[in-house]
Design an enzyme around this catalytic site. Structure first.
Site, PDB file in Angstrom:
ATOM      1  N   ASP A 185       0.788  -1.329   0.032  1.00 11.11           N
ATOM      2  CA  ASP A 185      -0.049   0.244   0.057  1.00 11.11           C
ATOM      3  C   ASP A 185       1.079   1.351  -0.065  1.00 11.11           C
ATOM      4  OD1 ASP A 185      -2.036   1.585   0.089  1.00 11.11           O
ATOM      5  OD2 ASP A 185      -2.796   1.330   2.017  1.00 11.11           O
ATOM      6  N   ALA A 186       1.299   1.541  -1.269  1.00  7.55           N
ATOM      7  CA  ALA A 186       2.016   2.610  -1.543  1.00  7.55           C
ATOM      8  C   ALA A 186       1.527   4.045  -2.159  1.00  7.55           C
ATOM      9  CB  ALA A 186       3.458   2.615  -2.106  1.00  7.55           C
ATOM     10  N   LYS A 187       0.403   3.706  -2.749  1.00  8.27           N
ATOM     11  CA  LYS A 187      -0.280   4.753  -3.548  1.00  8.27           C
ATOM     12  C   LYS A 187       0.470   5.622  -4.376  1.00  8.27           C
ATOM     13  CE  LYS A 187      -3.982   4.682  -0.058  1.00  8.27           C
ATOM     14  NZ  LYS A 187      -3.593   4.029   1.011  1.00  8.27           N
ATOM     15  N   ARG A 188       1.262   4.841  -5.126  1.00  9.77           N
ATOM     16  CA  ARG A 188       2.294   5.774  -6.034  1.00  9.77           C
ATOM     17  C   ARG A 188       1.407   6.086  -7.449  1.00  9.77           C
ATOM     18  NH1 ARG A 188       4.974   5.657  -1.819  1.00  9.77           N
ATOM     19  NH2 ARG A 188       7.069   5.005  -1.749  1.00  9.77           N
ATOM     20  N   THR A 224      -0.733  -0.684  -4.787  1.00  9.71           N
ATOM     21  CA  THR A 224      -1.741   0.557  -4.906  1.00  9.71           C
ATOM     22  C   THR A 224      -1.306   1.520  -5.472  1.00  9.71           C
ATOM     23  OG1 THR A 224      -1.279   1.265  -2.782  1.00  9.71           O
ATOM     24  CG2 THR A 224      -2.897  -0.603  -2.714  1.00  9.71           C
TER      25      THR A 224
END
Length: 281
Positions: free
Chosen positions: A97-100, A127
């Protein structure tokens, strides 16, 4: 074609064998304190190893939140690397879960960090944010396909602020969130038993019948537990697509640590509630 089995196929098998529950590994400073640990790298490592030991092999997926490791700098990232390695070695899928989200060579570099097979942070899925335009995710899509990995793309998120972007209506009459879902359906077209490109759709959002969630891919559903959603809400929110939902619980399980037996009992309760709810769908 990738020589590796696609993420969607591996996820479908794990969900069918263990149930669809995803447990977040979110070492908040407050949780470290609740566990009697110091808010430092040693506490971070103890926390993460305990969670992996407690849940690996019992659930389909674990989801480490990169930010809570990154705040400790390079030593925290080293703990994240070990957490990913240990969870995957135990046979549990890891969603980072890093939402890059970025463009061009920068997005390609993020993809190499998390989705390249020989990277120390290689995860089964990542993510990502599409809000520089879905096409900006091209390097991550390409790397995921090459490595047999997956993506979870922010589509309809559980935070209340998200609606001002995701529910905005485009010139063609579709909302931004619906546009993201349509892109994902195209990525997954023809894939069996499940596509590898999923959407993040909040379990707290209520009636989503105006959105087509049938993207032939997984739907990562944060919001179960501390944010207020329950397993019983899943069929109402996701309708006919509920079989592809991966409900995520974090604090609802993690607050039961640091005792491993107590953590496992909490995981098993949530998993049983999810199975019961989906059997009614």
């Amino acid at each position: 074609m990738s020589p590796y089995e696609p993420f969607g196929a591996r996820l479908r098998r794990a969900m069918d064998e263990r149930g669809p529950l995803c447990v977040g590994i979110d070492p908040h400073a407050s949780l470290l304190t609740e566990w009697g640990l110091d808010d430092d790298v040693a506490g971070l490592e103890r926390f993460s190893r305990t969670v992996v030991e407690a849940v690996a092999g019992r659930v389909a997926v674990v989801k480490p939140q990169s930010a809570f490791f990154e705040r400790f700098g390079s030593r925290g990232v080293a703990v994240l690397e070990r957490t990913v390695e240990e969870a995957r070695a135990a046979g549990t899928l890891v969603v980072m879960d890093a939402k890059r989200g970025d463009i061009g060579s920068t997005m390609a570099a993020y993809a190499e960090a998390f989705l390249r097979k020989d990277s120390p942070l290689f995860s089964d899925a990542l993510t990502v944010s599409p809000y520089l335009g879905y096409g900006s995710l091209g390097p991550a899509v390409a790397m995921a396909r090459e490595s047999g990995a997956g993506l979870f793309v922010l589509a309809l998120t559980s935070n209340p602020e998200g609606g001002e972007v995701q529910h905005a209506v485009r010139a063609d009459g579709r909302t931004v969130g619906a546009t993201v879902l349509a892109h994902l359906a195209a990525e997954n077209a023809g894939e069996e038993p499940l596509g590898s490109f999923g959407a993040v759709v909040g379990a707290t959002l209520g009636d989503l019948s105006s959105y087509d969630l049938d993207i032939n891919g997984p739907l990562l559903a944060p919001g179960v537990g501390a944010q207020g959603a329950t397993p019983a809400d899943l069929p109402k929110v996701f309708g006919s697509s509920v079989r592809n939902v991966v409900p995520n619980v974090s604090r609802g399980v993690l607050r039961h640590g640091p005792d491993i037996v107590t953590l496992r009992d909490a995981v098993d309760r949530f998993a049983d509630e999810v199975r019961a709810a989906l059997a009614l769908a």
